[in-house]
Motif scaffolding. Sequence first.
Motif, short mmCIF file in Angstrom:
data_model
loop_
_atom_site.label_atom_id
_atom_site.label_comp_id
_atom_site.label_asym_id
_atom_site.label_seq_id
_atom_site.Cartn_x
_atom_site.Cartn_y
_atom_site.Cartn_z
N VAL A 93 36.35 41.09 79.81
CA VAL A 93 36.71 40.44 78.61
C VAL A 93 37.67 39.57 79.11
O VAL A 93 37.56 38.24 78.76
CB VAL A 93 36.82 41.39 77.41
N TYR A 94 38.75 39.87 79.67
CA TYR A 94 39.79 38.91 80.17
C TYR A 94 39.38 37.93 81.16
O TYR A 94 39.75 36.67 80.95
CB TYR A 94 40.88 39.83 80.90
N TRP A 95 38.44 38.14 82.02
CA TRP A 95 38.04 37.34 83.06
C TRP A 95 36.97 36.39 82.42
O TRP A 95 37.16 35.07 82.52
CB TRP A 95 37.08 37.97 84.20
N LEU A 96 36.29 36.64 81.23
CA LEU A 96 35.29 35.74 80.41
C LEU A 96 36.31 34.79 79.56
O LEU A 96 36.04 33.72 79.53
CB LEU A 96 34.55 36.63 79.53
N LEU A 97 37.55 35.37 79.03
CA LEU A 97 38.37 34.36 78.26
C LEU A 97 38.95 33.28 79.31
O LEU A 97 39.02 32.19 78.73
CB LEU A 97 39.31 35.28 77.75
N ILE A 98 39.36 33.91 80.44
CA ILE A 98 39.92 32.93 81.52
C ILE A 98 38.96 31.89 81.67
O ILE A 98 39.10 30.57 81.68
CB ILE A 98 40.29 33.43 82.67
N ALA A 138 36.42 30.77 79.80
CA ALA A 138 36.22 29.82 78.52
C ALA A 138 37.31 28.90 78.76
O ALA A 138 37.40 27.87 78.29
CB ALA A 138 36.08 30.75 77.32
N THR A 139 38.50 29.24 78.74
CA THR A 139 39.83 28.59 78.77
C THR A 139 39.77 27.51 79.99
O THR A 139 40.17 26.21 79.64
CB THR A 139 41.01 29.44 78.91
#
Length: 494
Positions: free
Chosen positions: A201-206, A208-209
Motif C-alpha cells: 500500500v505504501y509503494w502504491l501511494l508513492i 500515485a504521488t
Amino acid sequence: MTETVTPGMPAMSQRSTRRLPRLPASLLAALYLGLCTLPLALSLMTDVSPHDPLERLAAGLGMIGLAGMAVQFVTSGRFEVVSGRLGIDKIMAFHKLAAWWILLAIVLHPLAYVAPTWLEDPDLGAERLVAYLTRPHYRSGVIAWAALVLLVLSSALRNRLPWRYEVWRGTHLVLGTVAIAGGLHHAMSTGRFAAKGPLEVYWLLIAATIIAVLAILYGYRWLNLHRRPWRLRSVTRRADRLWELDIQPAENTPPLDYHAGQFVWMTEGGRRFPLFDHPFSIADSPTRPGLSLIIKEVGDFTRGIGNLQPGTPIGIDGPYGEFALEAHPGEAVLLVAGGVGIAPIIGMLRDLIARRDKRPIRLAYAVGTPSNFACLEEIAAAHAALDLKVLLISEDSPPGFEGAVGRLDHARLKDLLDGIEPRSCVALMCGPGGMVSAISDTLLDLGLPMKNVVYERFDYAGGASSRQDRRRSLAFGGVAALLATALSLYYFGS
C-alpha cells in the motif's frame, strides 16, 4: 500613497500573499526521515520467513533507497511548500547530496543480497549475482538500477558533457522516471515484504504521488504557461552582454504576487513548456506593474536574449525563493552584488526606493571590468530617496574609472559598514560562488550573525564553500547518519 517602513520592520507587498505554508527545515528533516524509514517499519509488520541478516540489510537498503528516490521529485526547488524557507541554494544542495546516498544504497542493494552466498562460496555468489542481473524476473530492478547510475553520473558531469541544458533536463526527467517506475515495479513484484501487505500500500501511494507530481510539473504548469501568458514589452541593454526585459501580463493574466529578490522560471515563444524554462531573478519592485528580468548572455538559451522582439509571448512560473528582505528583517541592510548578481539586488533597491525605506542601506557592487556595471545612473539617483552608501569595485582599472579597484575584502566591507551595528544588520548577496562564499565568511568575522547573512548563487556545481555551507553540510550529514542508524537497527532487529 507611498508606503514607509520603520527600522527593522520590512515592507510587505501591496498585493495579497495567498500562498501555501512553507515548512520549516526541522519539520522537513523529520518528514524526510519518516518517509524514508517508514517502509522499514511497515516491513516488520509483514510475516515472512526468516532470512540472513545481510539479506535483511539488502532489503533495507533497497527500501530506503527507493523511498529517498521518490522524495527527490519534490526537492527540485519547484514546490514552495518544501523549498520556501530553505531557498534554492539549500534545497538543491540537499537534492545533490541525497542523490549520492540514494545511489550508494541502491548499488549496494543487490550486492548485500549475494554477500552471504559469496562469503561461503565466491563462485556460487558470483553466479547468484549474474542471475539477479540477467533473469527476466528481476529486469525492472536492473533497469531502475542502471537508470539511477546514469542519472547521478550524468548530473555530476553535466558541465563536462556537450549537451544543451534542455537536453540534459529532458534526459534527467526520463532517467528519473524510469528509475522510480522500475524500482516500484521491482519492489512490488519481487520484494519479499510487499506481497499484499501494508508495504505494498505504501509503494502504491508513492506511485500515485509521483504521478501527481509529474502531472503538476508538466501538465498543470504547462497549461498555466499558455492560459496565463505574459508579453515582452521591451529589451534594453544595461551593460556588456547584459539585458533587461520588461515583461507585462497579457489580458486576463493576473499580476504576479512576489517579493523583490525572488526568482521566476521563464520560457518564451512557442517553447512555453516546463522543460525549456530557466530561472531568473526578478529585478523589480512589486509596486510596479509587470516585472523586469536582468539576464546575461552566458549559455544556449541566453545567447540570443537581446534579439527577442517586443510582443513575444513569455511564460512565467513563480515566484520562488526566500531571497527577500521580507523574510530577513534587520535594522540596516547590506546589499552585495557580483556581476549578473545585480539582478535581484537592483530589484530590492528599486523596492526600497518605492517604499521610501528609512533604514541605512549599504550597497557593494563588484564586477570584473567597468563595462559590466549596470544601472549606475539609477543607483546614483537612489541617494535622493534612501540613506544610501555605495561601493563600486572592479578587478580591472581602465583609464577614466573612478571606483575602487581590486576585491571586496575585509577592510572595504568594514569601511562600508562603518556606523552600523553588525548584529542588527542583514546582508543579502548574489553573485559568483567563490565571491559570495568569501564575503559571507568576512561578514561573520565583522560580527554579523550567520542567520543575517543570506545569499543566492544559482551555482550547484560545488566548489568553494563558506562556513555557512559547511554547517549546512553537517546538518545534511546528520540526516544521512540518522538514516544509517535506522538501517543498522533494522539489520540487527529480529
